[in-house]
Design a protein around this motif. Sequence first.
Motif, short mmCIF file in Angstrom:
data_model
loop_
_atom_site.label_atom_id
_atom_site.label_comp_id
_atom_site.label_asym_id
_atom_site.label_seq_id
_atom_site.Cartn_x
_atom_site.Cartn_y
_atom_site.Cartn_z
N LYS A 16 43.39 38.86 35.94
CA LYS A 16 41.96 38.70 36.01
C LYS A 16 41.34 39.55 34.73
CE LYS A 16 39.41 37.66 38.56
NZ LYS A 16 38.72 36.20 38.91
N ASP A 20 34.64 39.52 35.14
CA ASP A 20 34.78 38.53 36.29
C ASP A 20 35.19 39.51 37.54
OD1 ASP A 20 35.04 36.92 38.14
OD2 ASP A 20 36.62 35.55 37.25
N HIS A 22 35.46 38.45 40.72
CA HIS A 22 35.70 37.60 41.97
C HIS A 22 37.52 37.33 41.73
CE1 HIS A 22 31.57 37.01 41.59
NE2 HIS A 22 31.38 36.51 42.70
N ASP A 23 38.07 38.00 43.05
CA ASP A 23 39.72 37.83 42.78
C ASP A 23 40.13 37.17 43.93
OD1 ASP A 23 39.16 40.15 44.55
OD2 ASP A 23 40.50 41.39 43.45
N ARG A 24 39.43 36.74 45.02
CA ARG A 24 39.87 36.26 46.38
C ARG A 24 41.06 35.10 45.87
NH1 ARG A 24 35.91 34.90 51.05
NH2 ARG A 24 35.94 36.92 50.64
N ALA A 26 42.54 34.56 42.81
CA ALA A 26 43.66 35.21 42.26
C ALA A 26 44.77 35.55 43.37
CB ALA A 26 43.22 36.28 41.53
N HIS A 27 44.36 36.30 44.29
CA HIS A 27 45.00 36.76 45.54
C HIS A 27 45.78 35.52 46.21
CE1 HIS A 27 44.48 41.09 45.38
NE2 HIS A 27 42.88 40.73 45.14
N TYR A 42 50.26 41.39 40.01
CA TYR A 42 48.67 41.14 39.75
C TYR A 42 48.34 42.20 38.82
CZ TYR A 42 43.79 40.90 41.15
OH TYR A 42 42.49 40.73 41.12
N SER A 43 47.20 41.84 37.78
CA SER A 43 46.76 42.50 37.00
C SER A 43 45.59 43.57 37.64
CB SER A 43 46.08 41.99 35.87
OG SER A 43 45.00 41.18 36.29
N LEU A 45 41.46 43.87 38.58
CA LEU A 45 40.11 43.19 38.12
C LEU A 45 39.99 43.92 36.85
CD1 LEU A 45 37.95 43.21 41.08
CD2 LEU A 45 38.66 41.25 40.01
N HIS A 46 38.96 43.28 36.02
CA HIS A 46 38.37 43.72 34.81
C HIS A 46 39.24 44.18 33.68
CE1 HIS A 46 34.87 43.59 37.47
NE2 HIS A 46 35.26 44.60 38.01
N SER A 67 43.03 34.01 35.57
CA SER A 67 42.00 33.61 36.58
C SER A 67 40.58 34.12 36.12
CB SER A 67 42.23 34.17 38.02
OG SER A 67 41.03 33.78 38.65
#
Length: 139
Positions: A16, A20, A22-24, A26-27, A42-43, A45-46, A67
């Motif tokens: 991500k 942005d 919104h990470d749903r 991406a999950h 998984y990175s 957010l931000h 994403s």
Amino acid sequence: MSAEQGQRQIRCLVAKVGLDGHDRGAHVIARAMRDAGFEVVYSGLHRSPDEVVQAAVQEDVDVLGISILSGAHNTLVPKIMDGLAEYGAREDTLVLVGGIIPDDDKDRLREEGVAEIFGPGASMDEMIDYIRDNAPERR
């Protein structure tokens, strides 16, 4: 052939980038990749483009899934692609973009080196099959 039988497990980074939050999705994608037998990082957010590049290089990923829903894809994705090139990782990393990408921007992202773009409604099976068919072979 399973990983136990000698096939290398495909390593993926789901990133991500930018503001942005919104990470749903991406999950969900990370879980689908994991359920398909891929090794997934998984990175969070931000992340900045540089942080994404560093993670991709340090984790030695085969696939980088970016994403992005913020609309900043024309700025952030080229920075990631340039960073991968600086580390010599651009040619052996399959880069995918997921999110809201206007049709007018897709060709530009592909010219930057993005292999495929998955928008809303893309099936998980389609994405998994694409990765299996196109992830680079490594030693």
